[in-house]
Design a protein around this motif. Structure first.
Motif, PDB file in Angstrom:
ATOM      1  N   ILE A 226    -120.290 -84.435 -47.061  1.00 33.91           N
ATOM      2  CA  ILE A 226    -120.205 -84.481 -48.949  1.00 33.91           C
ATOM      3  C   ILE A 226    -121.464 -85.173 -49.147  1.00 33.91           C
ATOM      4  N   ARG A 227    -121.791 -86.512 -48.480  1.00 28.62           N
ATOM      5  CA  ARG A 227    -122.847 -87.240 -48.867  1.00 28.62           C
ATOM      6  C   ARG A 227    -124.137 -86.502 -48.581  1.00 28.62           C
ATOM      7  N   ARG A 228    -124.345 -85.585 -47.529  1.00 29.10           N
ATOM      8  CA  ARG A 228    -125.426 -84.971 -47.237  1.00 29.10           C
ATOM      9  C   ARG A 228    -125.722 -83.799 -48.331  1.00 29.10           C
ATOM     10  N   ALA A 229    -124.690 -83.205 -49.029  1.00 31.31           N
ATOM     11  CA  ALA A 229    -124.672 -82.330 -49.769  1.00 31.31           C
ATOM     12  C   ALA A 229    -124.961 -82.742 -51.340  1.00 31.31           C
ATOM     13  N   ILE A 230    -125.088 -83.975 -51.577  1.00 29.00           N
ATOM     14  CA  ILE A 230    -125.133 -84.623 -52.845  1.00 29.00           C
ATOM     15  C   ILE A 230    -126.329 -84.016 -53.430  1.00 29.00           C
ATOM     16  N   ALA A 231    -127.576 -84.442 -52.592  1.00 26.33           N
ATOM     17  CA  ALA A 231    -128.914 -84.323 -53.377  1.00 26.33           C
ATOM     18  C   ALA A 231    -129.247 -82.599 -53.570  1.00 26.33           C
ATOM     19  N   PRO A 232    -129.077 -81.793 -52.505  1.00 33.65           N
ATOM     20  CA  PRO A 232    -129.296 -80.421 -52.509  1.00 33.65           C
ATOM     21  C   PRO A 232    -128.202 -79.638 -53.817  1.00 33.65           C
ATOM     22  N   ALA A 233    -126.987 -80.189 -53.810  1.00 33.67           N
ATOM     23  CA  ALA A 233    -126.177 -79.804 -54.789  1.00 33.67           C
ATOM     24  C   ALA A 233    -126.357 -80.252 -56.239  1.00 33.67           C
ATOM     25  N   PHE A 234    -127.004 -81.439 -56.382  1.00 37.23           N
ATOM     26  CA  PHE A 234    -127.462 -81.666 -57.657  1.00 37.23           C
ATOM     27  C   PHE A 234    -128.700 -80.861 -58.148  1.00 37.23           C
TER      28      PHE A 234
ATOM     29  N   LEU B  43    -129.290 -77.888 -57.168  1.00 36.12           N
ATOM     30  CA  LEU B  43    -128.820 -76.315 -57.652  1.00 36.12           C
ATOM     31  C   LEU B  43    -128.010 -76.689 -58.838  1.00 36.12           C
ATOM     32  N   GLY B  44    -127.113 -77.847 -59.265  1.00 31.27           N
ATOM     33  CA  GLY B  44    -126.612 -78.023 -60.340  1.00 31.27           C
ATOM     34  C   GLY B  44    -127.601 -78.096 -61.567  1.00 31.27           C
ATOM     35  N   SER B  45    -128.785 -78.630 -61.437  1.00 27.57           N
ATOM     36  CA  SER B  45    -129.691 -78.706 -62.363  1.00 27.57           C
ATOM     37  C   SER B  45    -130.270 -77.249 -62.896  1.00 27.57           C
ATOM     38  N   ILE B  46    -130.368 -76.399 -61.755  1.00 28.20           N
ATOM     39  CA  ILE B  46    -130.812 -75.079 -61.933  1.00 28.20           C
ATOM     40  C   ILE B  46    -129.869 -74.181 -62.710  1.00 28.20           C
ATOM     41  N   ILE B  47    -128.539 -74.636 -62.387  1.00 34.48           N
ATOM     42  CA  ILE B  47    -127.489 -73.979 -63.309  1.00 34.48           C
ATOM     43  C   ILE B  47    -127.421 -74.139 -64.749  1.00 34.48           C
ATOM     44  N   ALA B  48    -127.598 -75.683 -64.798  1.00 38.92           N
ATOM     45  CA  ALA B  48    -127.589 -76.032 -65.934  1.00 38.92           C
ATOM     46  C   ALA B  48    -128.529 -75.457 -67.067  1.00 38.92           C
ATOM     47  N   LEU B  49    -129.800 -75.542 -66.417  1.00 41.58           N
ATOM     48  CA  LEU B  49    -130.840 -74.720 -67.142  1.00 41.58           C
ATOM     49  C   LEU B  49    -130.796 -73.335 -67.420  1.00 41.58           C
ATOM     50  N   GLY B  50    -130.176 -72.526 -66.259  1.00 46.21           N
ATOM     51  CA  GLY B  50    -130.057 -71.239 -66.672  1.00 46.21           C
ATOM     52  C   GLY B  50    -128.983 -70.855 -67.481  1.00 46.21           C
ATOM     53  N   THR B  51    -128.039 -71.854 -67.537  1.00 46.52           N
ATOM     54  CA  THR B  51    -126.877 -71.638 -68.639  1.00 46.52           C
ATOM     55  C   THR B  51    -127.333 -71.882 -69.862  1.00 46.52           C
ATOM     56  N   TYR B  52    -128.173 -72.859 -70.221  1.00 44.91           N
ATOM     57  CA  TYR B  52    -128.934 -73.130 -71.345  1.00 44.91           C
ATOM     58  C   TYR B  52    -129.477 -72.059 -71.996  1.00 44.91           C
ATOM     59  N   ILE B  53    -130.181 -71.635 -70.927  1.00 40.17           N
ATOM     60  CA  ILE B  53    -131.218 -70.455 -71.411  1.00 40.17           C
ATOM     61  C   ILE B  53    -130.373 -69.051 -71.994  1.00 40.17           C
TER      62      ILE B  53
ATOM     63  N   VAL C  25    -123.641 -65.455 -57.019  1.00 37.61           N
ATOM     64  CA  VAL C  25    -124.661 -65.630 -56.454  1.00 37.61           C
ATOM     65  C   VAL C  25    -125.013 -67.214 -56.241  1.00 37.61           C
ATOM     66  N   VAL C  26    -124.949 -67.936 -57.451  1.00 36.90           N
ATOM     67  CA  VAL C  26    -125.187 -69.463 -57.410  1.00 36.90           C
ATOM     68  C   VAL C  26    -124.124 -70.185 -56.830  1.00 36.90           C
ATOM     69  N   VAL C  27    -122.562 -69.718 -56.916  1.00 35.55           N
ATOM     70  CA  VAL C  27    -121.598 -70.286 -56.341  1.00 35.55           C
ATOM     71  C   VAL C  27    -121.698 -70.197 -54.807  1.00 35.55           C
ATOM     72  N   ASN C  28    -122.159 -69.111 -54.349  1.00 34.33           N
ATOM     73  CA  ASN C  28    -122.313 -68.938 -52.931  1.00 34.33           C
ATOM     74  C   ASN C  28    -123.573 -69.715 -52.336  1.00 34.33           C
TER      75      ASN C  28
END
Length: 291
Positions: free
Chosen positions: A151-159, A161-171, A235-238
Protein backbone atom coordinates in the motif's frame (compact mmCIF):
# COMPACT_ATOMS: atom_id res chain seq x y z
CA UNK A 1 8.87 -21.77 8.21
CA UNK A 2 5.19 -22.71 8.30
CA UNK A 3 2.14 -20.46 8.57
CA UNK A 4 1.88 -20.90 12.32
CA UNK A 5 5.54 -20.01 12.77
CA UNK A 6 5.04 -16.82 10.78
CA UNK A 7 2.03 -16.05 12.95
CA UNK A 8 3.96 -16.27 16.19
CA UNK A 9 7.12 -14.48 15.04
CA UNK A 10 5.26 -11.59 13.40
CA UNK A 11 3.40 -10.33 16.44
CA UNK A 12 6.18 -8.73 18.48
CA UNK A 13 9.20 -7.28 16.74
CA UNK A 14 12.49 -6.95 18.60
CA UNK A 15 15.31 -4.86 17.21
CA UNK A 16 17.38 -7.10 14.89
CA UNK A 17 20.69 -5.73 16.08
CA UNK A 18 20.18 -7.12 19.60
CA UNK A 19 22.78 -9.79 20.27
CA UNK A 20 23.74 -12.17 23.04
CA UNK A 21 26.26 -9.60 24.26
CA UNK A 22 23.44 -7.53 25.72
CA UNK A 23 22.85 -7.50 29.51
CA UNK A 24 21.16 -10.52 31.04
CA UNK A 25 17.98 -8.60 31.93
CA UNK A 26 17.63 -7.49 28.32
CA UNK A 27 18.20 -11.02 27.00
CA UNK A 28 15.51 -12.32 29.36
CA UNK A 29 13.09 -9.64 28.10
CA UNK A 30 13.86 -10.62 24.51
CA UNK A 31 13.25 -14.27 25.34
CA UNK A 32 9.90 -13.39 26.91
CA UNK A 33 8.84 -11.32 23.90
CA UNK A 34 9.75 -14.09 21.49
CA UNK A 35 8.21 -16.91 23.52
CA UNK A 36 5.07 -18.59 22.23
CA UNK A 37 3.43 -18.57 25.67
CA UNK A 38 3.73 -14.79 25.84
CA UNK A 39 2.27 -14.51 22.34
CA UNK A 40 -0.68 -16.70 23.28
CA UNK A 41 -1.29 -14.61 26.39
CA UNK A 42 -1.24 -11.33 24.41
CA UNK A 43 -3.58 -12.70 21.76
CA UNK A 44 -5.95 -14.03 24.41
CA UNK A 45 -6.16 -10.64 26.13
CA UNK A 46 -6.76 -8.87 22.80
CA UNK A 47 -9.55 -11.31 21.96
CA UNK A 48 -11.01 -10.86 25.45
CA UNK A 49 -10.95 -7.12 24.90
CA UNK A 50 -12.79 -7.58 21.58
CA UNK A 51 -15.42 -9.78 23.25
CA UNK A 52 -16.07 -7.23 26.01
CA UNK A 53 -16.45 -4.43 23.44
CA UNK A 54 -18.96 -6.49 21.48
CA UNK A 55 -20.87 -7.46 24.63
CA UNK A 56 -21.23 -3.81 25.65
CA UNK A 57 -23.29 -3.11 22.53
CA UNK A 58 -26.05 -5.41 23.87
CA UNK A 59 -26.25 -3.72 27.27
CA UNK A 60 -28.12 -0.62 28.34
CA UNK A 61 -26.36 2.41 29.78
CA UNK A 62 -26.06 2.23 33.54
CA UNK A 63 -26.75 -1.50 33.79
CA UNK A 64 -24.78 -3.54 36.32
CA UNK A 65 -23.41 -5.85 33.61
CA UNK A 66 -22.06 -2.87 31.67
CA UNK A 67 -20.38 -1.54 34.79
CA UNK A 68 -18.72 -4.92 35.35
CA UNK A 69 -17.35 -4.92 31.81
CA UNK A 70 -16.04 -1.38 32.22
CA UNK A 71 -14.28 -2.37 35.44
CA UNK A 72 -12.84 -5.41 33.66
CA UNK A 73 -11.26 -3.07 31.11
CA UNK A 74 -8.78 -1.68 33.64
CA UNK A 75 -6.91 -4.97 34.20
CA UNK A 76 -6.68 -5.21 30.41
CA UNK A 77 -5.16 -1.71 30.28
CA UNK A 78 -2.67 -2.65 33.00
CA UNK A 79 -1.72 -5.83 31.13
CA UNK A 80 -1.07 -3.94 27.91
CA UNK A 81 1.00 -1.42 29.85
CA UNK A 82 3.12 -4.23 31.34
CA UNK A 83 3.47 -5.87 27.94
CA UNK A 84 4.66 -2.57 26.49
CA UNK A 85 7.18 -2.25 29.34
CA UNK A 86 8.55 -5.74 28.64
CA UNK A 87 9.01 -4.94 24.97
CA UNK A 88 10.61 -1.60 25.86
CA UNK A 89 13.02 -3.53 28.09
CA UNK A 90 13.84 -5.84 25.18
CA UNK A 91 14.92 -2.76 23.24
CA UNK A 92 17.31 -1.84 26.06
CA UNK A 93 15.18 1.14 27.21
CA UNK A 94 16.21 2.91 24.01
CA UNK A 95 13.28 5.18 22.98
CA UNK A 96 14.71 5.98 19.55
CA UNK A 97 15.12 2.33 18.62
CA UNK A 98 11.82 1.35 20.18
CA UNK A 99 9.79 4.07 18.46
CA UNK A 100 11.45 3.36 15.11
CA UNK A 101 8.91 0.54 14.80
CA UNK A 102 5.53 2.03 13.77
CA UNK A 103 3.65 -0.73 15.61
CA UNK A 104 5.39 0.23 18.85
CA UNK A 105 4.34 3.85 18.33
CA UNK A 106 0.75 2.73 17.76
CA UNK A 107 0.72 0.52 20.87
CA UNK A 108 2.26 3.29 22.98
CA UNK A 109 -0.35 5.82 21.92
CA UNK A 110 -3.21 3.40 22.63
CA UNK A 111 -1.91 2.54 26.10
CA UNK A 112 -1.03 6.10 27.08
CA UNK A 113 -4.32 7.61 25.90
CA UNK A 114 -6.33 4.97 27.79
CA UNK A 115 -4.45 5.81 31.00
CA UNK A 116 -4.76 9.59 30.81
CA UNK A 117 -6.45 11.31 33.78
CA UNK A 118 -10.14 12.17 33.38
CA UNK A 119 -10.35 9.91 30.30
CA UNK A 120 -13.20 8.03 31.98
CA UNK A 121 -15.34 11.16 31.58
CA UNK A 122 -15.03 10.94 27.79
CA UNK A 123 -16.89 7.68 27.22
CA UNK A 124 -16.92 7.85 23.42
CA UNK A 125 -13.18 8.51 23.17
CA UNK A 126 -12.40 5.80 25.69
CA UNK A 127 -14.44 3.23 23.77
CA UNK A 128 -12.73 4.24 20.53
CA UNK A 129 -9.35 3.64 22.18
CA UNK A 130 -10.54 0.22 23.34
CA UNK A 131 -11.50 -0.56 19.77
CA UNK A 132 -8.02 0.41 18.59
CA UNK A 133 -6.58 -2.23 20.90
CA UNK A 134 -8.47 -4.84 18.90
CA UNK A 135 -6.75 -3.51 15.75
CA UNK A 136 -3.49 -4.80 17.23
CA UNK A 137 -4.50 -8.22 15.93
CA UNK A 138 -3.35 -6.96 12.52
CA UNK A 139 0.27 -7.16 13.60
CA UNK A 140 0.04 -10.90 14.29
CA UNK A 141 -1.58 -11.80 10.97
CA UNK A 142 0.80 -13.27 8.39
CA UNK A 143 1.83 -11.05 5.47
CA UNK A 144 0.27 -7.92 6.97
CA UNK A 145 3.64 -6.17 6.81
CA UNK A 146 3.92 -7.04 3.13
CA UNK A 147 0.43 -5.72 2.42
CA UNK A 148 1.17 -2.48 4.27
CA UNK A 149 4.41 -2.09 2.31
CA UNK A 150 2.49 -2.70 -0.93
CA UNK A 151 0.00 0.00 0.00
CA UNK A 152 2.85 2.38 0.82
CA UNK A 153 4.47 1.74 -2.56
CA UNK A 154 1.12 2.30 -4.31
CA UNK A 155 0.45 5.71 -2.71
CA UNK A 156 2.58 7.79 -5.10
CA UNK A 157 1.34 6.30 -8.41
CA UNK A 158 -2.22 6.09 -7.09
CA UNK A 159 -2.09 9.77 -6.13
CA UNK A 160 -0.93 10.69 -9.63
CA UNK A 161 -3.65 8.55 -11.16
CA UNK A 162 -6.20 10.09 -8.80
CA UNK A 163 -5.14 13.56 -9.93
CA UNK A 164 -5.75 12.54 -13.54
CA UNK A 165 -9.18 11.18 -12.59
CA UNK A 166 -10.07 14.39 -10.75
CA UNK A 167 -8.98 16.55 -13.69
CA UNK A 168 -10.87 14.40 -16.18
CA UNK A 169 -13.98 14.45 -13.99
CA UNK A 170 -13.81 18.23 -13.73
CA UNK A 171 -13.55 18.63 -17.50
CA UNK A 172 -16.40 16.19 -18.02
CA UNK A 173 -18.50 18.04 -15.41
CA UNK A 174 -18.00 21.34 -17.27
CA UNK A 175 -19.01 19.64 -20.51
CA UNK A 176 -22.07 18.18 -18.79
CA UNK A 177 -23.01 21.63 -17.50
CA UNK A 178 -22.87 23.05 -21.02
CA UNK A 179 -24.98 20.21 -22.43
CA UNK A 180 -27.52 19.42 -19.69
CA UNK A 181 -27.69 22.33 -17.21
CA UNK A 182 -31.04 23.60 -18.50
CA UNK A 183 -32.66 20.22 -19.14
CA UNK A 184 -31.44 18.34 -16.03
CA UNK A 185 -30.45 20.92 -13.39
CA UNK A 186 -30.60 18.35 -10.60
CA UNK A 187 -27.77 16.49 -12.34
CA UNK A 188 -25.65 19.25 -13.88
CA UNK A 189 -27.03 22.51 -12.48
CA UNK A 190 -23.50 23.53 -11.42
CA UNK A 191 -20.00 22.10 -11.26
CA UNK A 192 -20.57 20.57 -7.82
CA UNK A 193 -23.72 18.73 -8.89
CA UNK A 194 -22.02 17.65 -12.09
CA UNK A 195 -19.02 16.15 -10.30
CA UNK A 196 -21.32 14.42 -7.81
CA UNK A 197 -23.26 12.90 -10.72
CA UNK A 198 -20.03 11.75 -12.33
CA UNK A 199 -18.88 10.27 -9.04
CA UNK A 200 -22.06 8.17 -9.01
CA UNK A 201 -21.23 7.04 -12.53
CA UNK A 202 -17.68 6.25 -11.45
CA UNK A 203 -18.98 3.92 -8.73
CA UNK A 204 -21.64 2.47 -11.08
CA UNK A 205 -24.23 3.25 -8.41
CA UNK A 206 -27.52 4.00 -10.17
CA UNK A 207 -25.77 4.73 -13.46
CA UNK A 208 -28.73 3.46 -15.49
CA UNK A 209 -31.01 6.11 -13.94
CA UNK A 210 -28.52 8.80 -14.87
CA UNK A 211 -28.29 7.37 -18.37
CA UNK A 212 -32.08 7.50 -18.87
CA UNK A 213 -32.33 11.04 -17.48
CA UNK A 214 -29.61 12.37 -19.77
CA UNK A 215 -30.88 10.46 -22.81
CA UNK A 216 -34.36 11.90 -22.34
CA UNK A 217 -32.91 15.39 -21.92
CA UNK A 218 -30.53 15.49 -24.90
CA UNK A 219 -29.49 13.38 -27.88
CA UNK A 220 -25.93 13.64 -26.54
CA UNK A 221 -26.86 12.03 -23.20
CA UNK A 222 -26.39 8.44 -24.35
CA UNK A 223 -22.90 8.95 -25.80
CA UNK A 224 -21.85 11.23 -22.95
CA UNK A 225 -22.72 8.63 -20.31
CA UNK A 226 -21.33 5.61 -22.16
CA UNK A 227 -18.05 7.38 -22.95
CA UNK A 228 -17.52 8.37 -19.32
CA UNK A 229 -18.39 4.90 -18.00
CA UNK A 230 -15.99 3.21 -20.41
CA UNK A 231 -13.12 5.67 -19.94
CA UNK A 232 -13.40 6.37 -16.22
CA UNK A 233 -14.99 3.30 -14.71
CA UNK A 234 -13.45 0.45 -16.68
CA UNK A 235 -10.14 1.83 -17.94
CA UNK A 236 -9.08 4.07 -15.03
CA UNK A 237 -10.28 1.72 -12.29
CA UNK A 238 -8.36 -1.13 -13.92
CA UNK A 239 -5.29 1.10 -13.90
CA UNK A 240 -5.72 1.59 -10.15
CA UNK A 241 -6.02 -2.16 -9.62
CA UNK A 242 -2.93 -2.70 -11.76
CA UNK A 243 -0.93 -0.19 -9.72
CA UNK A 244 -1.90 -1.90 -6.46
CA UNK A 245 -1.11 -5.38 -7.78
CA UNK A 246 2.27 -4.24 -9.09
CA UNK A 247 3.09 -2.62 -5.75
CA UNK A 248 2.18 -5.79 -3.87
CA UNK A 249 4.35 -7.87 -6.19
CA UNK A 250 7.27 -5.52 -5.57
CA UNK A 251 6.69 -5.77 -1.82
CA UNK A 252 6.69 -9.58 -1.94
CA UNK A 253 9.86 -9.53 -4.05
CA UNK A 254 11.52 -7.26 -1.50
CA UNK A 255 10.51 -9.59 1.33
CA UNK A 256 11.96 -12.61 -0.44
CA UNK A 257 15.30 -10.87 -0.46
CA UNK A 258 17.15 -9.97 -3.62
CA UNK A 259 14.98 -8.37 -6.27
CA UNK A 260 15.32 -8.90 -10.00
CA UNK A 261 16.95 -5.48 -10.36
CA UNK A 262 19.52 -6.40 -7.69
CA UNK A 263 20.29 -9.66 -9.49
CA UNK A 264 20.82 -7.83 -12.78
CA UNK A 265 23.05 -5.29 -11.06
CA UNK A 266 25.14 -8.03 -9.45
CA UNK A 267 25.49 -9.83 -12.78
CA UNK A 268 26.66 -6.63 -14.44
CA UNK A 269 29.22 -6.08 -11.70
CA UNK A 270 30.40 -9.66 -12.11
CA UNK A 271 30.79 -9.15 -15.86
CA UNK A 272 32.86 -6.02 -15.27
CA UNK A 273 34.99 -7.85 -12.71
CA UNK A 274 35.51 -10.81 -15.05
CA UNK A 275 36.54 -8.49 -17.89
CA UNK A 276 38.98 -6.72 -15.57
CA UNK A 277 40.51 -10.00 -14.45
CA UNK A 278 40.76 -11.18 -18.05
CA UNK A 279 42.58 -8.00 -19.03
CA UNK A 280 45.02 -8.48 -16.16
CA UNK A 281 45.67 -12.09 -17.21
CA UNK A 282 46.29 -11.00 -20.82
CA UNK A 283 48.63 -8.28 -19.62
CA UNK A 284 50.61 -10.75 -17.49
CA UNK A 285 50.87 -13.16 -20.38
CA UNK A 286 52.26 -10.47 -22.68
CA UNK A 287 54.85 -9.39 -20.12
CA UNK A 288 55.91 -12.93 -19.20
CA UNK A 289 59.39 -13.58 -20.62
CA UNK A 290 59.63 -16.41 -23.06
CA UNK A 291 61.26 -19.47 -21.68
Amino acid sequence: MGWSDKLWTASITVAPELRASQPSWQRRAIAVCQSRAFEILVISVIVLNAVTIGAQTYLEEGSSALQVLEVLDWPIVVFFGLELLVRFTAYGFNPRRFLANPWNVFDTIVVVVAGLPHMAQHVTVLRAVRLLRVARLLRIMPDVAVLMEGIRRAIAPAFSLGSIIALGTYIYAVLGYLLFADAVPERFGDIGEGMLTLFELLTLEGWNDILHDLRDASPYGLWYTIAFVICATYVVVNFVVGVIITSLEDAYEARRGVSEEDVMEMLQKMDVKIDSLQNEVDHLRRERPEA
